[in-house]
Design a protein around this motif. Structure first.
Motif, mmCIF file in Angstrom:
data_model
loop_
_atom_site.group_PDB
_atom_site.id
_atom_site.type_symbol
_atom_site.label_atom_id
_atom_site.label_comp_id
_atom_site.label_asym_id
_atom_site.label_seq_id
_atom_site.Cartn_x
_atom_site.Cartn_y
_atom_site.Cartn_z
ATOM 1 N N SER A 272 0.873 -9.866 3.312
ATOM 2 C CA SER A 272 0.267 -8.575 3.671
ATOM 3 C C SER A 272 0.891 -8.036 4.951
ATOM 4 O O SER A 272 1.620 -8.747 5.652
ATOM 5 N N PHE B 39 -7.190 2.005 4.488
ATOM 6 C CA PHE B 39 -7.447 1.259 3.257
ATOM 7 C C PHE B 39 -8.949 1.014 3.167
ATOM 8 O O PHE B 39 -9.464 0.045 3.694
ATOM 9 N N SER C 213 -13.651 -1.762 3.559
ATOM 10 C CA SER C 213 -12.411 -2.114 2.875
ATOM 11 C C SER C 213 -12.453 -3.534 2.321
ATOM 12 O O SER C 213 -11.506 -3.956 1.639
ATOM 13 N N ALA D 180 3.069 3.892 -2.895
ATOM 14 C CA ALA D 180 3.443 2.499 -3.126
ATOM 15 C C ALA D 180 4.447 2.398 -4.274
ATOM 16 O O ALA D 180 5.412 1.622 -4.211
ATOM 17 N N SER E 211 -0.722 -2.945 -5.688
ATOM 18 C CA SER E 211 -1.449 -1.920 -4.930
ATOM 19 C C SER E 211 -2.711 -1.515 -5.679
ATOM 20 O O SER E 211 -2.880 -1.831 -6.863
ATOM 21 N N SER F 30 -10.273 -4.795 -0.979
ATOM 22 C CA SER F 30 -9.530 -6.028 -0.702
ATOM 23 C C SER F 30 -9.877 -7.100 -1.725
ATOM 24 O O SER F 30 -9.008 -7.855 -2.179
ATOM 25 N N GLU G 95 -3.273 5.907 -2.248
ATOM 26 C CA GLU G 95 -1.885 5.859 -1.808
ATOM 27 C C GLU G 95 -0.989 5.199 -2.858
ATOM 28 O O GLU G 95 0.156 4.854 -2.565
ATOM 29 N N SER G 96 -1.522 5.010 -4.054
ATOM 30 C CA SER G 96 -0.783 4.247 -5.057
ATOM 31 C C SER G 96 0.554 4.906 -5.433
ATOM 32 O O SER G 96 1.528 4.209 -5.740
ATOM 33 N N SER H 283 3.179 -2.702 5.199
ATOM 34 C CA SER H 283 3.378 -3.435 3.946
ATOM 35 C C SER H 283 4.743 -3.125 3.330
ATOM 36 O O SER H 283 5.344 -3.980 2.673
ATOM 37 N N SER I 216 0.821 -1.213 0.000
ATOM 38 C CA SER I 216 0.000 0.000 0.000
ATOM 39 C C SER I 216 0.850 1.256 0.000
ATOM 40 O O SER I 216 0.373 2.340 -0.320
#
Length: 616
Positions: free
Chosen positions: A363, A542, A343, A303, A289, A347, A299-300, A270, A265
């Protein structure tokens, strides 16, 4: 990772196969069924296999060991090679390279204490033909699910509730469970949505005497909530010990006979798992991600930066509300019970696309619970100060806040209005406004409160323990298991290694949380591998941007689903109060997305799963 099933009810082979077919997504590689038509009591064992270790058919289940031991097993025993070597030295022989045989041999050598030797995530049942009993267990932290139905001499178990539900006409929907769901957003262990089906609690084993029908469960592991074990070294020594434990936890979870990747993430947990995994892997680690259109939740980019630094093979999965709606419509099929963690949707998306590249993913789950990372732990610093005021002054401040125009001030007022700081924290974990639903039938014996309501530790350590026993178990692990298994993906969480959980309990609070620096020790281990400046930003959750979507893209969907007719299908709610809260959300005066989502999920479950069952 798989799906298990078993029963002492005389279901036909076709009926057992139908029950397995219902959850075949858990293990699409091979369905196995074995019927034991014993003179006194029939035994049925079934298994849906997702092949991870020893892909050969010799490791298919139900598996027989030394003629009289038969097993169905879901999960992984990460230290099975060490145990196998010890047992081989004692004369045990093995015909496979899987961990399944090792469980059987350990059972023969250590009896029901074998579970204390396992480091893993698991739910298994052994049919001991000689002793005429079923023995099983669930892992310490509840990563793998285990449901069971016990009615006198009849016993039935499965990885998911829907397998037991099929062909069982004796079930009734639990009024208490619906109330618990409206309060918590999930159904606490050991209960389920049906009165007659229970969950085996985390860290418990059980035995079922086939002849008498006697069922006994036993707790084999627990947190040190009394604070008896203390780390004796300094901060640097604690860092070294934690890094050693984390490195080993990652290393043993990287072992598989199929491709392995990492959920990344861009957050602390992570990123640390990815960094340690990259050290253990000769080639490039695959990382994955999710990207949201809404920048507040995306938040990509973070990541990507971490992935670039670690030189991983990184993939970004884009999520928009149209695909989100499709998953919302199918949520109850995979989760089996009402479950409102929003989430779950990202997920599922992450799992769906990750599965196109790998079969196993690591994870960072449990970093926040172990090392005091959630925002609410920081909020408790201020709430703790409020409880140092004389009670009359605190109550006066609370009343003033509840009269304030902004909903956040009202929420704080409702929290510090509670009798004790323990009650205040409990209020932050449940819905503060219970006027909109009926709690009169809620009589759950909630033993989890014992981890919060005591004086053995400070408030931060107590809430950390409480969250591990409740939120992590009931919510996070449920979310991850169902979301990943919906797409036949195995997810392993190094920070859920019980050695790390135990170690984090021994550390002084200031090693984990000091002067606003949450997860202090975890961050300092991370900064040895990834530059600190990459994480100089507020923590982000998340989840889905439902707050915005429910007011915009999904507004028509919400209003059509929760109109007068729709609300009439949901029991035990005050429809007038609910309509007020929906209006508050739509006009922007109050963020009510959590309640709206909770009701949407329950309505969908009742529509798809609750037909034909009475509520008692």
């Amino acid at each position: 990772m798989c799906g298990i099933y078993g029963s002492t009810i005389a279901y036909s082979e076709n009926e057992v196969k139908e029950k397995l077919k219902r959850t075949s997504f858990r293990g699409p590689d091979k369905m196995g069924v074995r019927l034991f038509d014993e003179e006194k009591q029939p035994i049925r064992l079934g298994h849906n296999r997702l092949s991870i270790i020893d892909l050969d058919v010799r490791s298919d289940q139900p598996l027989t060991y030394q003629e009289n031991i038969h097993i169905v097993f879901n999960g992984e025993i990460f230290n099975f090679k060490t145990i196998k070597k010890e047992l081989a030295n004692k004369g045990y022989e093995f015909k496979t390279t899987s961990d399944t045989e090792v469980i059987c041999a350990a059972y023969l050598e250590y009896g029901q204490d074998c579970v204390n030797h396992f480091n893993g995530m698991f739910a298994f049942v052994i049919y001991d033909k000689v002793k005429n009993l079923l023995f099983g267990a669930r892992d310490r932290l509840g990563q793998k699910p285990f449901y069971y139905y016990h009615n006198e001499k009849q016993f039935e178990f499965a990885s998911q509730l829907s397998s037991i539900q099929l062909f069982n006409e004796k079930l009734t929907i639990s009024k208490e469970a619906i109330s618990a769901y409206l309060l918590w957003g999930t159904i606490p262990d050991p209960y389920s949505i049906f009165n007659e089906i229970k969950k085996l609690e985390a860290g418990h084993s059980f035995s079922f005497d086939i002849e008498t029908g006697n069922f006994k469960s036993k707790k084999y592991w627990d947190l040190d909530y009394k604070g008896q074990n203390k780390f004796s070294g300094n901060y640097n020594e604690a860092q070294e010990e934690l890094e050693k434990l984390l490195s080993d936890a990652v290393k043993i979870r990287m072992f598989a006979d199929v491709p392995v990747g990492i959920f990344l993430s861009g957050g602390v947990d992570s990123s640390l798992v990815s960094a340690l995994a990259a050290k253990e892997t000769p080639g490039k680690v695959k990382t994955f991600s999710v990207k949201f259109d809404n920048k507040e939740f995306d938040e990509s980019e973070y990541a990507k930066r971490v992935a670039s630094h670690l030189q991983t093979e990184h993939s970004v999965i884009e999520c928009d509300y149209t695909e989100g709606i499709q998953l919302i419509e199918n949520l109850s099929y995979f989760y089996d019970e009402p479950f409102d963690d929003a989430s779950a949707i990202p997920s599922m998306l992450l799992s769906k696309y990750t599965r196109e590249h790998v079969t196993v993913a690591l994870s960072g789950d449990a970093g926040d619970e172990n090392f005091l990372g959630y925002h609410r732990y920081n909020w408790m610093r201020y709430i703790e100060k409020a409880y140092k005021f004389p009670d009359p002054l605190r109550m006066m401040v609370a009343k003033a806040l509840t009269l304030a125009p902004h909903y956040k001030a009202k929420t704080i007022g409702n929290v510090i209005n509670k009798a004790t700081i323990n009650d205040a924290y409990l209020a932050t974990k449940r819905d503060l406004n219970s006027k909109w639903f009926d709690l009169s039938g809620y009589n759950y014996k909630d033993e989890s409160n014992s981890y919060l309501f005591h004086n053995n530790k400070n408030i931060y350590e107590r809430i950390s323990d409480f969250d591990i026993k409740t939120y992590l178990n009931w919510d996070i692990n449920t979310k991850v298991d169902r979301a990943s298994m919906a797409f036949s993906l195995e997810v392993r969480s190094p920070m859920l290694d019980y050695r790390i959980v135990d170690f984090s309990r021994t550390l002084p609070t200031e090693f984990k949380f000091i002067k606003g620096n949450q997860k202090r020790i975890l961050k300092d281990v991370l900064y040895k591998h990834v530059p600190k400046e990459m994480f100089d930003r507020p923590k982000s959750g998340f989840t889905m941007p439902f707050k915005s979507w429910f007011r915009n893209e999904l507004k028509d969907y919400v209003l059509s689903e929760l109109n007068d007719d729709g609300l009439a299908t949901i029991p035990f709610i005050d429809k007038k109060e609910v309509k007020i809260m929906i209006d508050q959300h739509m006009d922007g005066s109050w963020n009510r997305y959590a309640i709206i989502w909770r009701l949407l999920v329950l309505k969908q479950w009742l529509k798809n799963n609750g037909k034909g069952f009475s509520i008692k």
